[in-house]
Design a protein around this motif. Sequence first.
Motif, PDB file in Angstrom:
ATOM      1  N   LEU A   1      13.605   1.256  -6.416  1.00 43.90           N
ATOM      2  CA  LEU A   1      14.949   1.154  -6.974  1.00 43.90           C
ATOM      3  C   LEU A   1      15.958   0.845  -5.882  1.00 43.90           C
ATOM      4  CD1 LEU A   1      16.661   1.453  -9.532  1.00 43.90           C
ATOM      5  CD2 LEU A   1      16.914   3.886  -9.001  1.00 43.90           C
ATOM      6  N   PHE A   2      15.758   1.451  -4.714  1.00 46.06           N
ATOM      7  CA  PHE A   2      16.618   1.198  -3.566  1.00 46.06           C
ATOM      8  C   PHE A   2      15.741   0.759  -2.396  1.00 46.06           C
ATOM      9  CE2 PHE A   2      18.666   4.572  -6.055  1.00 46.06           C
ATOM     10  CZ  PHE A   2      19.866   3.946  -6.358  1.00 46.06           C
ATOM     11  N   PRO A   3      15.634  -0.545  -2.123  1.00 50.81           N
ATOM     12  CA  PRO A   3      14.794  -1.023  -1.021  1.00 50.81           C
ATOM     13  C   PRO A   3      15.191  -0.401   0.308  1.00 50.81           C
ATOM     14  CG  PRO A   3      15.522  -2.841  -2.409  1.00 50.81           C
ATOM     15  CD  PRO A   3      16.289  -1.642  -2.861  1.00 50.81           C
ATOM     16  N   GLN A   4      14.185  -0.108   1.134  1.00 46.37           N
ATOM     17  CA  GLN A   4      14.423   0.488   2.446  1.00 46.37           C
ATOM     18  C   GLN A   4      14.303  -0.564   3.533  1.00 46.37           C
ATOM     19  OE1 GLN A   4      12.228   4.001   3.430  1.00 46.37           O
ATOM     20  NE2 GLN A   4      12.533   4.971   1.438  1.00 46.37           N
ATOM     21  N   THR A   5      15.082  -0.378   4.580  1.00 53.40           N
ATOM     22  CA  THR A   5      14.991  -1.243   5.755  1.00 53.40           C
ATOM     23  C   THR A   5      14.091  -0.570   6.777  1.00 53.40           C
ATOM     24  OG1 THR A   5      17.215  -2.103   5.374  1.00 53.40           O
ATOM     25  CG2 THR A   5      16.277  -2.436   7.557  1.00 53.40           C
ATOM     26  N   LEU A   6      13.095  -1.306   7.245  1.00 54.38           N
ATOM     27  CA  LEU A   6      12.095  -0.756   8.157  1.00 54.38           C
ATOM     28  C   LEU A   6      12.298  -1.366   9.535  1.00 54.38           C
ATOM     29  CD1 LEU A   6       9.490   0.986   8.363  1.00 54.38           C
ATOM     30  CD2 LEU A   6       8.204  -1.075   7.836  1.00 54.38           C
ATOM     31  N   GLN A   7      12.749  -0.552  10.498  1.00 48.70           N
ATOM     32  CA  GLN A   7      12.959  -0.995  11.881  1.00 48.70           C
ATOM     33  C   GLN A   7      11.724  -0.632  12.688  1.00 48.70           C
ATOM     34  OE1 GLN A   7      16.088  -2.273  13.146  1.00 48.70           O
ATOM     35  NE2 GLN A   7      15.165  -2.685  15.124  1.00 48.70           N
TER      36      GLN A   7
ATOM     37  N   ILE B   1       0.004   4.868  -4.906  1.00 42.14           N
ATOM     38  CA  ILE B   1       0.300   5.847  -3.861  1.00 42.14           C
ATOM     39  C   ILE B   1       1.664   6.462  -4.131  1.00 42.14           C
ATOM     40  CG2 ILE B   1      -1.041   4.556  -2.178  1.00 42.14           C
ATOM     41  CD1 ILE B   1       1.601   3.827  -0.800  1.00 42.14           C
ATOM     42  N   GLN B   2       1.849   7.649  -3.605  1.00 38.93           N
ATOM     43  CA  GLN B   2       3.083   8.367  -3.839  1.00 38.93           C
ATOM     44  C   GLN B   2       4.228   7.699  -3.100  1.00 38.93           C
ATOM     45  OE1 GLN B   2       2.870  12.469  -2.790  1.00 38.93           O
ATOM     46  NE2 GLN B   2       4.930  12.961  -3.508  1.00 38.93           N
ATOM     47  N   THR B   3       5.317   7.426  -3.812  1.00 40.82           N
ATOM     48  CA  THR B   3       6.477   6.802  -3.194  1.00 40.82           C
ATOM     49  C   THR B   3       7.365   7.859  -2.561  1.00 40.82           C
ATOM     50  OG1 THR B   3       7.672   6.888  -5.284  1.00 40.82           O
ATOM     51  CG2 THR B   3       6.434   4.874  -4.806  1.00 40.82           C
ATOM     52  N   GLY B   4       8.305   7.411  -1.784  1.00 44.37           N
ATOM     53  CA  GLY B   4       9.219   8.338  -1.111  1.00 44.37           C
ATOM     54  C   GLY B   4       9.600   7.786   0.235  1.00 44.37           C
ATOM     55  N   ASN B   5       8.987   8.285   1.281  1.00 48.70           N
ATOM     56  CA  ASN B   5       9.302   7.843   2.635  1.00 48.70           C
ATOM     57  C   ASN B   5       8.414   6.647   2.978  1.00 48.70           C
ATOM     58  OD1 ASN B   5       9.962   7.501   5.302  1.00 48.70           O
ATOM     59  ND2 ASN B   5       9.884   9.683   5.798  1.00 48.70           N
ATOM     60  N   ASP B   6       8.885   5.451   2.595  1.00 47.40           N
ATOM     61  CA  ASP B   6       8.080   4.249   2.819  1.00 47.40           C
ATOM     62  C   ASP B   6       7.899   3.971   4.303  1.00 47.40           C
ATOM     63  OD1 ASP B   6       7.978   3.964   0.095  1.00 47.40           O
ATOM     64  OD2 ASP B   6       9.683   2.583  -0.004  1.00 47.40           O
ATOM     65  N   GLN B   7       8.902   4.292   5.118  1.00 45.05           N
ATOM     66  CA  GLN B   7       8.785   4.047   6.554  1.00 45.05           C
ATOM     67  C   GLN B   7       7.661   4.880   7.149  1.00 45.05           C
ATOM     68  OE1 GLN B   7      12.251   3.503   8.778  1.00 45.05           O
ATOM     69  NE2 GLN B   7      11.334   3.916  10.764  1.00 45.05           N
ATOM     70  N   ALA B   8       7.587   6.164   6.782  1.00 40.51           N
ATOM     71  CA  ALA B   8       6.520   7.016   7.311  1.00 40.51           C
ATOM     72  C   ALA B   8       5.159   6.522   6.852  1.00 40.51           C
ATOM     73  CB  ALA B   8       6.733   8.461   6.865  1.00 40.51           C
ATOM     74  N   THR B   9       5.068   6.025   5.613  1.00 36.67           N
ATOM     75  CA  THR B   9       3.800   5.517   5.090  1.00 36.67           C
ATOM     76  C   THR B   9       3.326   4.307   5.886  1.00 36.67           C
ATOM     77  OG1 THR B   9       4.358   6.295   2.873  1.00 36.67           O
ATOM     78  CG2 THR B   9       2.642   4.620   3.038  1.00 36.67           C
ATOM     79  N   ILE B  10       4.230   3.368   6.135  1.00 34.45           N
ATOM     80  CA  ILE B  10       3.846   2.148   6.852  1.00 34.45           C
ATOM     81  C   ILE B  10       3.597   2.447   8.328  1.00 34.45           C
ATOM     82  CG2 ILE B  10       4.654  -0.142   7.549  1.00 34.45           C
ATOM     83  CD1 ILE B  10       6.062  -0.334   4.852  1.00 34.45           C
ATOM     84  N   GLU B  11       4.350   3.371   8.912  1.00 32.01           N
ATOM     85  CA  GLU B  11       4.076   3.763  10.299  1.00 32.01           C
ATOM     86  C   GLU B  11       2.704   4.413  10.412  1.00 32.01           C
ATOM     87  OE1 GLU B  11       7.273   6.261  11.477  1.00 32.01           O
ATOM     88  OE2 GLU B  11       8.653   4.607  11.885  1.00 32.01           O
TER      89      GLU B  11
END
Length: 638
Positions: free
Chosen positions: A501-507, A547-557
């Motif tokens: 719903l709200f895309p995250q920016t991944l640095q 997979i469970q959504t939420g902290n997408d940055q932590a998932t990709i890291e």
Amino acid sequence: MADIINLLPDNIANQIAAGEVIQRPASAVKELLENAVDAGATEIHLIIKDAGKELVQVIDNGGGMSETDARMCFERHATSKIQTIEDLFSIRTMGFRGEALASIAAVAQVELKTRKRGADIGTYIEIDNSSVRTQEPCQTAEGTSIAMKNLFFNVPARRNFLKSNAAEMRHIVDEFIRVAMAYPQLQFTLTSNNQQLFHLDKGSLKQRIIAILGQHYNARLVNVKESTDYMNVYGFVGKPETAKKTRGDQFFFVNNRFIKSHYLHHAVMNAFADIIPADSFPLYVLFIDVNPEHVDINVHPTKQEIKFDDEKVMYAFVQAAVKHALAQFSVTPTLDFDLDPSIQQLDAVSKPFTEQQKTESTHSPLYKSFTQAHQAHVIDRSNSNLKNWKDLYDKPAAPQTESYAMSAYSDADDDDTEQETRTAVTYQSAQPASTASAIDERWQDSTNAQKVPVQVHQQYILSQIKSGFILIDQHAAHERILYERYQRALQEAPVATQQSLFPQTLQLPPADAAIVSEMLPDLQALGYDLEPFGNHTFVVRGTPADIQTGNDQATIEGLLEQFKNFSQDLKVNRREHLIRSMARNNAIPCGKVLSAREMQNIIDELFACTMPNVAPGGKFTFISFKLTDLARMFERNQ
């Protein structure tokens, strides 16, 4: 009898030496950048084409070379840094052995243009396979420009071992960052395929860290500075909230030379031990200044591994310096207390608090409830319908009975929540055997399934079978299930994506950004909706639906960390690395409480796999126990 031992020709000897010094384009980048720093340059430009396979060029405004030096620099062990054996133990320059340019010239086509400061004319040299093809005067700017073209053109077998362009470019960026981080007082630029990736102006160390790793670190760096007669430690560490699941933001420099030291890394991790999660890695850029006599940098061809004469002192000092910095400075998340100008114009802020307003506020029931003694519990019932609120506490709650616990199953339908199911299973485990049996029978009657599996210490699943029971490792089993699901996704239909719903920016660090760019098509097939956003940044618009959504940055890291670990350990292709990494990262962890339905789903899906008995890494997913084995253990007559 004829002699059989002969001296190797120079070009073959140089190629053998190049095998250790120049392993890939990034190796040449490191050597050429260090030469530019040693030459006293203040501006250094790195130009790359085709990930260094076609061109690696370094242009600097350093001291330049005379005509004789320009020719001599390509000879093996020709160096201006070492005159006597004592010099070997007091080295403060980056290069000193005179192997780099000779090794590069042995495996590539090299063009050199150089002009010494104050000289009227420069020198042009062209070398091919260690042989000088051209040497002539030329007009060029002060400093040196050296271009390495067509790496390994004369050693096709070694060229075939080079990785994809994205992988090789990641190594080049790593080497560029390490040199640029060590010398913030110099200007560096990196251009790849005519596109500028980095432009780093001269500045302080903190400015250089922010320019390389991202602006979001601006208020999240803690200064480290400790000095003794033996050594100095200075630099920056990130506050605990900057710790990531992936490595890459860790830099150690000894006398301005980047090094890899698991020993010193452990010292920093110990300093952060109680304030970050065990599986996270803090940011640090630490410099150690020590007398060269206490360091041996001549233990590895790349000079990234060194030896200290007293490692225990180094370990203790680095750990103490980091701990002291974290204790001395605030390590809590930074809050910005600057008011917005529009807020400052509001009446509540800009106008005075009048006597009338003060009187009205002090006579309000809310004010009295907090100022009068023993009045904090008073409830104003004038406008409420809570007259009978005490009745909730007058009657004691009826105790739970066996019939109530059983009705939790009989009245439940397929839409029961996970918590309701878990409550029933927990209650069942506390009942006598007869009650548990009755509940189990009621469960079977309502679901027409096997007996309810039981979770053991939130790590294993115990399930009854005809011949006895099996004990399943929930993480390994789910890893096998996900692995085969991802395999099918890459071969057949892609995994469904759940849009955010709200895309995250991944640095990401530059090296990790190169990995993600390389894997982007496969990640999209596996359910990730990622889009490059420039400057090592990606927009995460969706993740796999399973997979469970939420902290997408932590998932990709976490996925990146698994990918890098697998890349080191396994000799399989990139796609295999990726799906193994995703399966391990997304699998149900040990310690998670599962409902009976979730456990049964894992059992059903596991035994629907083509290879249910082992996880992708080779660990067993379950162990079976037979009734005959149990009877023997309890010495029962069979």
